[in-house]
Enzyme design. Sequence first.
Site, short mmCIF file in Angstrom:
data_model
loop_
_atom_site.label_atom_id
_atom_site.label_comp_id
_atom_site.label_asym_id
_atom_site.label_seq_id
_atom_site.Cartn_x
_atom_site.Cartn_y
_atom_site.Cartn_z
N GLY A 45 -9.69 74.01 1.97
CA GLY A 45 -8.86 74.76 2.90
C GLY A 45 -9.14 74.31 4.32
CD GLN A 50 -11.53 75.08 9.57
OE1 GLN A 50 -10.66 75.41 8.78
NE2 GLN A 50 -12.71 74.61 9.18
CB CYS A 94 -16.92 76.48 7.02
SG CYS A 94 -15.65 76.47 8.28
CG LEU A 95 -13.73 71.25 5.68
CD1 LEU A 95 -12.28 70.76 5.65
CD2 LEU A 95 -14.64 70.29 4.95
CG HIS A 136 -13.25 80.46 4.43
ND1 HIS A 136 -14.62 80.42 4.36
CD2 HIS A 136 -12.88 79.47 5.29
CE1 HIS A 136 -15.06 79.44 5.16
NE2 HIS A 136 -14.03 78.85 5.72
CD GLU A 137 -9.47 77.69 5.26
OE1 GLU A 137 -9.35 77.50 6.48
OE2 GLU A 137 -10.43 77.25 4.61
CG HIS A 140 -11.19 79.39 9.95
ND1 HIS A 140 -12.23 79.06 10.80
CD2 HIS A 140 -11.52 78.90 8.74
CE1 HIS A 140 -13.16 78.41 10.12
NE2 HIS A 140 -12.76 78.30 8.86
#
Length: 172
Positions: A45, A50, A94-95, A136-137, A140
């Site tokens: 995701g 991000q 997380c990226l 989660h996304e 963000h």
Amino acid sequence: MIRPILIHPDPRLKKVCEPVEDITDALRTLADDMLATMYDAPGVGLAGPQVGVLQRVIVLDCVKEEGEVSRPLVMFNPRIVAASDETNVYEEGCLSIPDQYAEVTRPKIVDVEWMDRDGNLQTETFDDLWATCVQHEIDHLEGKLFIDYLKPLKRQMITRKMQKLKRERARG
């Protein structure tokens, strides 16, 4: 096009994102870039902030098994309209917080409403990993990271590791 992924701590990751008013070609290109970036990372995701875009757009694809057909989803203005009382615990990463993982408890099942890349309203029920990922996304888009669910000491430890990583990357 692969876009650079912001690393925590970065003030843009803590901002609440603006809603998308119209689905434009520029936003479709952004979504395609975000999918390419997510797959390249690799991740399941990615959210607009991000990649430095403070608009309500996320992409996800939680198909991880070899040989299974991928299922890339692009969501503009996603929102959770219902969530189960039953919860799941997943080890999240997380990226924007590379190589750091922690268990987070979230609703097991969520109903999500969003606009697709053609501007059509979609709704779907997600469970297990898909439910965790979409929550989660969406977090963000609200300026919230998975480490915000952790105890302060653990959160500070991860933040310090990320600050060190950013210094090392800046030095080359």
